[in-house]
Design a protein around this motif. Structure first.
Motif, PDB file in Angstrom:
ATOM      1  N   GLY A 180       0.674  -1.163   0.122  1.00  0.00           N
ATOM      2  CA  GLY A 180      -0.045  -0.058  -0.042  1.00  0.00           C
ATOM      3  C   GLY A 180       0.992   1.297  -0.165  1.00  0.00           C
ATOM      4  O   GLY A 180       2.151   1.345   0.151  1.00  0.00           O
ATOM      5  N   GLU A 181       0.297   2.372  -0.203  1.00  0.00           N
ATOM      6  CA  GLU A 181       0.791   3.664  -0.281  1.00  0.00           C
ATOM      7  C   GLU A 181      -0.018   4.829   0.793  1.00  0.00           C
ATOM      8  O   GLU A 181      -1.139   4.584   0.765  1.00  0.00           O
ATOM      9  CB  GLU A 181       1.400   4.231  -1.410  1.00  0.00           C
ATOM     10  N   ARG A 182       0.642   5.940   0.984  1.00  0.00           N
ATOM     11  CA  ARG A 182      -0.136   6.803   1.919  1.00  0.00           C
ATOM     12  C   ARG A 182       0.615   8.397   1.435  1.00  0.00           C
ATOM     13  O   ARG A 182       1.887   8.360   1.424  1.00  0.00           O
ATOM     14  CB  ARG A 182      -0.042   6.703   3.311  1.00  0.00           C
ATOM     15  N   ALA A 183      -0.067   9.376   1.091  1.00  0.00           N
ATOM     16  CA  ALA A 183       0.473  10.525   0.513  1.00  0.00           C
ATOM     17  C   ALA A 183       0.183  11.300   2.104  1.00  0.00           C
ATOM     18  O   ALA A 183      -0.329  11.196   2.880  1.00  0.00           O
ATOM     19  CB  ALA A 183      -0.358  11.404  -0.232  1.00  0.00           C
ATOM     20  N   VAL A 184       1.550  11.848   2.349  1.00  0.00           N
ATOM     21  CA  VAL A 184       1.859  12.524   3.903  1.00  0.00           C
ATOM     22  C   VAL A 184       2.396  14.052   3.488  1.00  0.00           C
ATOM     23  O   VAL A 184       3.116  14.072   2.689  1.00  0.00           O
ATOM     24  CB  VAL A 184       2.718  11.691   4.320  1.00  0.00           C
ATOM     25  N   GLY A 185       1.745  15.122   4.066  1.00  0.00           N
ATOM     26  CA  GLY A 185       2.307  16.439   4.058  1.00  0.00           C
ATOM     27  C   GLY A 185       1.170  17.392   4.672  1.00  0.00           C
ATOM     28  O   GLY A 185       0.049  17.098   4.747  1.00  0.00           O
ATOM     29  N   ARG A 186       1.723  18.537   4.977  1.00  0.00           N
ATOM     30  CA  ARG A 186       0.869  19.395   5.884  1.00  0.00           C
ATOM     31  C   ARG A 186       1.267  20.813   5.074  1.00  0.00           C
ATOM     32  O   ARG A 186       2.424  21.141   5.036  1.00  0.00           O
ATOM     33  CB  ARG A 186       1.170  19.416   7.214  1.00  0.00           C
ATOM     34  N   PRO A 187       0.193  21.629   4.884  1.00  0.00           N
ATOM     35  CA  PRO A 187       0.450  23.012   4.585  1.00  0.00           C
ATOM     36  C   PRO A 187       0.751  23.901   5.963  1.00  0.00           C
ATOM     37  O   PRO A 187       0.149  23.482   6.955  1.00  0.00           O
ATOM     38  CB  PRO A 187      -0.902  23.583   3.896  1.00  0.00           C
ATOM     39  N   GLY A 188       1.732  24.615   5.901  1.00  0.00           N
ATOM     40  CA  GLY A 188       1.996  25.309   7.159  1.00  0.00           C
ATOM     41  C   GLY A 188       2.826  24.604   8.012  1.00  0.00           C
ATOM     42  O   GLY A 188       2.843  25.125   9.326  1.00  0.00           O
ATOM     43  N   ALA A 189       3.186  23.273   8.150  1.00  0.00           N
ATOM     44  CA  ALA A 189       3.945  22.544   9.006  1.00  0.00           C
ATOM     45  C   ALA A 189       4.823  21.585   8.465  1.00  0.00           C
ATOM     46  O   ALA A 189       4.509  20.757   7.231  1.00  0.00           O
ATOM     47  CB  ALA A 189       2.823  21.731   9.842  1.00  0.00           C
ATOM     48  N   GLU A 190       6.101  21.628   8.819  1.00  0.00           N
ATOM     49  CA  GLU A 190       7.226  20.547   8.433  1.00  0.00           C
ATOM     50  C   GLU A 190       6.671  19.307   9.536  1.00  0.00           C
ATOM     51  O   GLU A 190       6.365  19.355  10.372  1.00  0.00           O
ATOM     52  CB  GLU A 190       8.480  20.986   8.655  1.00  0.00           C
ATOM     53  N   LEU A 191       7.086  18.071   8.841  1.00  0.00           N
ATOM     54  CA  LEU A 191       6.701  16.815   9.475  1.00  0.00           C
ATOM     55  C   LEU A 191       7.934  15.920   9.876  1.00  0.00           C
ATOM     56  O   LEU A 191       8.796  16.079   8.991  1.00  0.00           O
ATOM     57  CB  LEU A 191       5.850  15.947   8.833  1.00  0.00           C
ATOM     58  N   ARG A 237       5.053   0.987   9.435  1.00  0.00           N
ATOM     59  CA  ARG A 237       4.698   1.928  10.574  1.00  0.00           C
ATOM     60  C   ARG A 237       5.322   3.067  10.689  1.00  0.00           C
ATOM     61  O   ARG A 237       6.577   3.293  11.034  1.00  0.00           O
ATOM     62  CB  ARG A 237       4.400   1.096  12.156  1.00  0.00           C
ATOM     63  N   LEU A 238       4.555   4.271  10.447  1.00  0.00           N
ATOM     64  CA  LEU A 238       5.338   5.568  10.605  1.00  0.00           C
ATOM     65  C   LEU A 238       4.639   6.345  11.847  1.00  0.00           C
ATOM     66  O   LEU A 238       3.649   6.439  12.101  1.00  0.00           O
ATOM     67  CB  LEU A 238       5.081   6.560   9.419  1.00  0.00           C
ATOM     68  N   LEU A 239       5.774   7.151  12.568  1.00  0.00           N
ATOM     69  CA  LEU A 239       5.432   7.949  13.576  1.00  0.00           C
ATOM     70  C   LEU A 239       5.693   9.269  13.099  1.00  0.00           C
ATOM     71  O   LEU A 239       6.687   9.654  12.552  1.00  0.00           O
ATOM     72  CB  LEU A 239       6.231   7.770  14.873  1.00  0.00           C
ATOM     73  N   VAL A 240       4.493  10.142  13.147  1.00  0.00           N
ATOM     74  CA  VAL A 240       4.564  11.613  12.455  1.00  0.00           C
ATOM     75  C   VAL A 240       4.258  12.702  13.311  1.00  0.00           C
ATOM     76  O   VAL A 240       3.333  12.565  14.294  1.00  0.00           O
ATOM     77  CB  VAL A 240       3.433  11.662  11.316  1.00  0.00           C
ATOM     78  N   VAL A 241       5.094  13.670  13.648  1.00  0.00           N
ATOM     79  CA  VAL A 241       4.838  14.863  14.501  1.00  0.00           C
ATOM     80  C   VAL A 241       4.856  15.977  13.583  1.00  0.00           C
ATOM     81  O   VAL A 241       5.564  16.273  12.618  1.00  0.00           O
ATOM     82  CB  VAL A 241       6.052  14.971  15.302  1.00  0.00           C
ATOM     83  N   THR A 242       3.822  16.657  13.802  1.00  0.00           N
ATOM     84  CA  THR A 242       3.578  17.901  13.112  1.00  0.00           C
ATOM     85  C   THR A 242       4.076  19.480  13.985  1.00  0.00           C
ATOM     86  O   THR A 242       3.882  19.459  14.999  1.00  0.00           O
ATOM     87  CB  THR A 242       1.829  18.226  13.008  1.00  0.00           C
ATOM     88  N   LEU A 243       4.948  19.857  13.119  1.00  0.00           N
ATOM     89  CA  LEU A 243       5.672  21.228  13.706  1.00  0.00           C
ATOM     90  C   LEU A 243       5.321  22.465  12.595  1.00  0.00           C
ATOM     91  O   LEU A 243       5.787  22.579  11.675  1.00  0.00           O
ATOM     92  CB  LEU A 243       7.108  20.787  13.499  1.00  0.00           C
ATOM     93  N   ALA A 244       4.365  23.027  13.341  1.00  0.00           N
ATOM     94  CA  ALA A 244       3.891  24.334  12.565  1.00  0.00           C
ATOM     95  C   ALA A 244       5.174  25.430  12.373  1.00  0.00           C
ATOM     96  O   ALA A 244       5.903  25.592  13.120  1.00  0.00           O
ATOM     97  CB  ALA A 244       2.718  25.087  13.572  1.00  0.00           C
TER      98      ALA A 244
END
Length: 252
Positions: A180-191, A237-244
């Motif tokens: 499988g696959e998953r798109a990951v990204g955030r506007p206004g935040a580095e991950l 398994r990914l662990l993801v932290v959002t940093l604004a």
């Protein structure tokens, strides 16, 4: 890594693995040895963050108790078992335990298991600290004094609102089935992304470069960019932290 990732078009920075690490003695005043890896420091981070790190304690090892006076910090236990000392009170922790420690709190960690106790560390600047560094007036009432522990693997997503007031907004688990696959990204935040289990690759639109992912790989995804994570052979398994990241107007 299958190619050099230098240049402004590449959305991944500070790619690293815990196979290269340092030995540190007497961490926060405790006796004994700790293994340590810095994936990124303030120079690589666009958010008001201090560092993205990994640490490991051998059996019976201790990371000494210390008070946080200017930063907000997470400890996310990756493997092993231990005792989190939070404001003098012991808490049993294991893989998936997520401690949010805000300004004014005291924490430390002890390995009570037979093997290594590994954890992910992300430290961000509290608003008052950011203000001092920039020379602007400090905000009133922005810093919290709370410290809490979650079971991230049970909850899957933890919002830091009400505990943290700085850039670290969210911690989550992303599970991708084999193939499988998953798109990951955030506007206004580095991950900040940590591979907790499995194997795969990460790629981005318009690029031929990819990063090969194995357990204990960490990378940063630049703010506003999208990356696709693919699990190859086994689940990822990914662990993801959002940093604004602040925009030009100073908003987050």
């Amino acid at each position: 890594m299958s190619a050099s990732l230098e240049g402004p078009t590449v959305p991944w920075t500070a790619v690293g693995h815990t196979s290269t690490k340092a030995s540190v003695y007497g961490v926060h005043g405790a006796e004994g040895k700790t293994y340590w890896k810095a994936f990124a420091t303030r120079r690589q981070l666009r958010s008001q963050s201090e560092a993205v790190e990994w640490a490991s304690l051998p059996a019976n090892g201790v990371s000494g108790e210390h008070r946080h006076t200017r930063t907000e910090e997470i400890y996310l236990i990756l493997s092993g078992s231990g005792e989190l000392l939070l404001n003098g009170g012991p808490r049993q922790v294991r893989a998936g335990s997520l401690a949010l420690t805000s300004v004014g709190n005291i924490h430390g960690l002890r390995n009570t298991g037979d093997g290594h106790l590994d954890w992910w560390v992300i430290e961000t600047l509290a608003p008052a600290t950011s203000s001092v560094l920039s020379g602007s007036p400090a905000p009133e009432g922005a810093d919290m004094t709370q410290a809490v522990v979650h079971d991230l693997f049970e909850e899957k997503r933890v919002d830091t609102k009400g505990v943290f007031s700085g850039p670290l907004k969210q911690v989550e688990v992303i599970d991708i089935a084999a193939g499988g696959e998953r798109a990951v990204g955030r506007p206004g935040a580095e991950l900040a992304v940590y591979v907790h289990a499995g194997e795969g690759v990460v790629e981005a639109p318009g690029l031929t470069e990819t990063v090969t992912l194995v357990k204990d790989t960490c990378l940063l995804i630049e703010a506003g960019s999208q990356s696709t994570f693919r699990a190859t052979g086994v689940p990822l398994r990914l662990l993801v932290v959002t940093l604004a990241v602040e925009d030009e107007g100073g908003e987050k």
